[in-house]
Design a protein around this motif. Sequence first.
Motif, PDB file in Angstrom:
ATOM      1  N   LYS A  14       0.856  -1.187   0.000  1.00 27.19           N
ATOM      2  CA  LYS A  14       0.000   0.000   0.000  1.00 27.19           C
ATOM      3  C   LYS A  14       0.889   1.232   0.000  1.00 27.19           C
ATOM      4  O   LYS A  14       1.734   1.404   0.876  1.00 27.19           O
ATOM      5  N   ARG A  50      -7.190  -1.691   7.844  1.00 28.76           N
ATOM      6  CA  ARG A  50      -8.194  -0.987   7.043  1.00 28.76           C
ATOM      7  C   ARG A  50      -8.373  -1.650   5.679  1.00 28.76           C
ATOM      8  O   ARG A  50      -9.476  -1.726   5.157  1.00 28.76           O
ATOM      9  N   CYS A  53     -10.372  -4.814   6.076  1.00 26.29           N
ATOM     10  CA  CYS A  53     -11.789  -4.547   6.343  1.00 26.29           C
ATOM     11  C   CYS A  53     -12.512  -3.929   5.150  1.00 26.29           C
ATOM     12  O   CYS A  53     -13.710  -3.673   5.208  1.00 26.29           O
ATOM     13  N   GLY A  54     -11.751  -3.609   4.099  1.00 30.13           N
ATOM     14  CA  GLY A  54     -12.400  -2.990   2.945  1.00 30.13           C
ATOM     15  C   GLY A  54     -12.586  -1.494   3.068  1.00 30.13           C
ATOM     16  O   GLY A  54     -13.313  -0.886   2.301  1.00 30.13           O
ATOM     17  N   LEU A  55     -11.935  -0.890   4.072  1.00 29.57           N
ATOM     18  CA  LEU A  55     -12.035   0.565   4.224  1.00 29.57           C
ATOM     19  C   LEU A  55     -11.078   1.289   3.301  1.00 29.57           C
ATOM     20  O   LEU A  55     -11.199   2.477   3.074  1.00 29.57           O
ATOM     21  N   SER A  56     -10.118   0.555   2.799  1.00 27.34           N
ATOM     22  CA  SER A  56      -9.078   1.164   1.986  1.00 27.34           C
ATOM     23  C   SER A  56      -8.685   0.158   0.920  1.00 27.34           C
ATOM     24  O   SER A  56      -8.775  -1.050   1.142  1.00 27.34           O
ATOM     25  N   LYS A  57      -8.281   0.659  -0.231  1.00 31.84           N
ATOM     26  CA  LYS A  57      -7.927  -0.273  -1.315  1.00 31.84           C
ATOM     27  C   LYS A  57      -6.416  -0.504  -1.351  1.00 31.84           C
ATOM     28  O   LYS A  57      -5.642   0.435  -1.257  1.00 31.84           O
ATOM     29  N   LYS A  78     -17.564  -7.600   3.990  1.00 34.67           N
ATOM     30  CA  LYS A  78     -18.181  -6.789   5.039  1.00 34.67           C
ATOM     31  C   LYS A  78     -19.228  -7.570   5.830  1.00 34.67           C
ATOM     32  O   LYS A  78     -19.411  -7.351   7.022  1.00 34.67           O
ATOM     33  N   TYR A  83     -15.988  -5.303  13.426  1.00 36.22           N
ATOM     34  CA  TYR A  83     -14.895  -4.348  13.550  1.00 36.22           C
ATOM     35  C   TYR A  83     -15.089  -3.497  14.783  1.00 36.22           C
ATOM     36  O   TYR A  83     -16.198  -3.066  15.085  1.00 36.22           O
ATOM     37  N   SER A  85     -13.016  -0.234  16.681  1.00 36.10           N
ATOM     38  CA  SER A  85     -11.854   0.641  16.620  1.00 36.10           C
ATOM     39  C   SER A  85     -11.461   1.084  18.018  1.00 36.10           C
ATOM     40  O   SER A  85     -12.137   0.802  18.997  1.00 36.10           O
TER      41      SER A  85
ATOM     42  N   GLU B 204     -16.296   4.886  10.689  1.00 41.56           N
ATOM     43  CA  GLU B 204     -15.540   3.725  10.240  1.00 41.56           C
ATOM     44  C   GLU B 204     -16.335   2.441  10.420  1.00 41.56           C
ATOM     45  O   GLU B 204     -16.372   1.598   9.543  1.00 41.56           O
ATOM     46  N   VAL B 205     -16.959   2.344  11.592  1.00 44.19           N
ATOM     47  CA  VAL B 205     -17.724   1.134  11.870  1.00 44.19           C
ATOM     48  C   VAL B 205     -18.866   1.003  10.862  1.00 44.19           C
ATOM     49  O   VAL B 205     -19.175  -0.086  10.396  1.00 44.19           O
ATOM     50  N   LEU B 207     -18.839   2.201   7.835  1.00 50.02           N
ATOM     51  CA  LEU B 207     -18.281   1.889   6.524  1.00 50.02           C
ATOM     52  C   LEU B 207     -17.840   0.430   6.432  1.00 50.02           C
ATOM     53  O   LEU B 207     -17.844  -0.161   5.366  1.00 50.02           O
ATOM     54  N   VAL B 208     -17.462  -0.156   7.576  1.00 49.67           N
ATOM     55  CA  VAL B 208     -17.083  -1.565   7.591  1.00 49.67           C
ATOM     56  C   VAL B 208     -18.320  -2.455   7.493  1.00 49.67           C
ATOM     57  O   VAL B 208     -18.260  -3.583   7.040  1.00 49.67           O
ATOM     58  N   SER B 209     -19.450  -1.914   7.920  1.00 49.16           N
ATOM     59  CA  SER B 209     -20.689  -2.712   7.909  1.00 49.16           C
ATOM     60  C   SER B 209     -21.213  -2.863   6.480  1.00 49.16           C
ATOM     61  O   SER B 209     -20.758  -2.175   5.579  1.00 49.16           O
ATOM     62  N   PRO B 210     -22.165  -3.774   6.288  1.00 51.67           N
ATOM     63  CA  PRO B 210     -22.682  -3.981   4.924  1.00 51.67           C
ATOM     64  C   PRO B 210     -23.493  -2.796   4.388  1.00 51.67           C
ATOM     65  O   PRO B 210     -23.893  -2.815   3.241  1.00 51.67           O
ATOM     66  N   ARG B 365     -10.804   9.406  -0.994  1.00 52.37           N
ATOM     67  CA  ARG B 365     -10.548   9.097   0.403  1.00 52.37           C
ATOM     68  C   ARG B 365     -10.400   7.588   0.638  1.00 52.37           C
ATOM     69  O   ARG B 365      -9.631   7.150   1.481  1.00 52.37           O
ATOM     70  N   LEU B 366     -11.164   6.798  -0.119  1.00 48.23           N
ATOM     71  CA  LEU B 366     -11.093   5.345   0.054  1.00 48.23           C
ATOM     72  C   LEU B 366      -9.763   4.788  -0.450  1.00 48.23           C
ATOM     73  O   LEU B 366      -9.303   3.772   0.010  1.00 48.23           O
ATOM     74  N   GLU B 367      -9.177   5.456  -1.449  1.00 50.44           N
ATOM     75  CA  GLU B 367      -7.944   4.911  -2.027  1.00 50.44           C
ATOM     76  C   GLU B 367      -6.695   5.413  -1.338  1.00 50.44           C
ATOM     77  O   GLU B 367      -6.522   5.351  -0.183  1.00 50.44           O
TER      78      GLU B 367
END
Lengths: 245, 367
Positions: A14, A50, A53-57, A78, A83, A85, B204-205, B207-210, B365-367
């Motif tokens: 990353k 992250r 967890c799919g929060l970041s690529k 997901k 999760y 934090s 964050e929580v 965004l981690v959720s479905p 922001r995600l990348e």
Amino acid sequence: MERDVIIEVKDLVKKFDHFVANDHLSFKVYGGEIFGFLGANGAGKTTAIRILCGLSKPTSGFIRVAGYDAYSQTEQIKKSIGYMSQKFSLYEDLTVYENIRFYGGIYGLRTEYIRSKSEELLHRLGMTEIRNKLIKDIPTGWRQKLAFSIAVFHNPRIVFLDEPTGGVDPVTRRQFWKLIYETAHSGITVFVTTHYMDEAEYCDKVCIMSEGKIVAMDSPDKLKEGFGVTNMDEVFFKVARNVTY
Amino acid sequence: MKRFWGFVIKEFYHILRDSKTMLVLFGMPVMQMFIFGFAISTDLKDVKIAILDPSSDEITRAVESRILSSGYFMLESRLNAESEIEPAFRTGKIKEVVVFEPGFASRLQREGTATVHLIADASDANQANLIASYTTAIINDYVSKASQTSVPMRINVESRMLYNPELKSVFMFVPGTMAMILILICALMTSISIVREKELGTMEVLLVSPLKPIQIIIGKVTPYVVLALIDAAIIIVMSYYVFRLPMQGSLFLLMLETGIYIILSLVLGIFISTNTENQQTAIFISMFAFMLPTILLSGFIFPIANMPKILQWLCAIMPPKYFIIIIKNIMLKGSGIMYVWKETLILISMIVLFIILSIRKFKIRLE
């Protein structure tokens, strides 16, 4: 005991512009394991968690979480993970029960199921009496336990804990780890980051990171044996020194 | 869908349990309305007027004494010819001239109707309108009382505004207040509530959720749409019953346009929240980017036509400007969509633009 690989990471990289936060990480986590991710602040732990967890690529590398690909199947990932934090992430102006109901709801659990399971949960945590209290009125230790229980409320296959014990007193930390053990026993894989070395002793396997790289990975006992020391603190110290000098 | 509603209910809890938020949501609109409403309507006292009464008969004198004894008006001078009207205004002493037509009483007896002209100095548009409507009310009152005792009569009151015939700022406070309150509630409150989740770490929580990001955003803004519509309704009802603002056009169209403006404000709030990390910044940006321009650059208080060119260009990118034009047209002039489609289109394109910008920002922001 049959052990299936639940998280598989190969050459995860990353980059943020030119800064390499994760430099070719590779590891495997097995089902029901407590996997500790260790390192100083800025070592790249949070970046890695992250991504998982799919929060970041990720920039590149092969990553599978709960059998799903981290590039294309983030939706499925997901649904299979929980999760928590370092901020505990509960809503302070909602009551204990409302928080449970809300998080249960966003995971699509049925109302009936949420009701019966939260009764059982509150009972187990000894929080039945305070179910209608606002989160801001309950002590930090209770919030932390509640936050963890909510993170595994929907029975995920893996739960990610990002420095879950920050700012908590030692007694509460012990109790909290008891909760983590129970969870791992019930078959949920626990992936935890921490910078408390005494907590590393509780893990089945630890992975020590420094400056974006994995510098050591094994069970705590083997690490101690390998470095010829008696506790994880010293292991960390030696590992860190090897890298720096 | 069930996930989504759970989310909306949670948002409502946040709002309903925070007394400060509730105060801003419902106390502020009412307070603003009273401040702006009464700031322009309380100071009508001893306004100096002139009278041009060529016929000077029983009825005109009765009307005059009604006007002068009301406490609102004081006679400054009597004029003898129409040519004296303009110079009289030039002196700056008088605010209104009441002109009776020649042979007033005899005409009233013969034809049952006669005309009074009210000419007001509309360089202060709010006051001029107020003066004219007070005078009109006094005359109408006289007519209705006189009609009960003697023969029915009708006096036509025709008012004319000098110097500012379109009354550019009259009744601006209702559209202006509405534009300000709505953008404030929608943009400020949504940006705060989204940024608060970021601060708390709950974002964050989520965004981690479905839950999909779009569900989170829509879930966040839905309560504010509902509350903003309630606020809009409060403002409209207040302006109608407390301030007697006319409602000429279609209420449905008005609410539709209000809805479009609310959505735009929410999108702006979302845009702010994608660019900020803490609540203070969000508040600061909302205030500077929306509150002040809405007051200063939307034509709310200062007419845009009188501004320097460069400020006029700045005004052209302020969403409230278009919304104010739209509601003014609908409420005061009774215009239909045919007359406001251009402004509506501008608002809709702004919505699209900011949605695209927000989504791009979110992806980065995600990348």
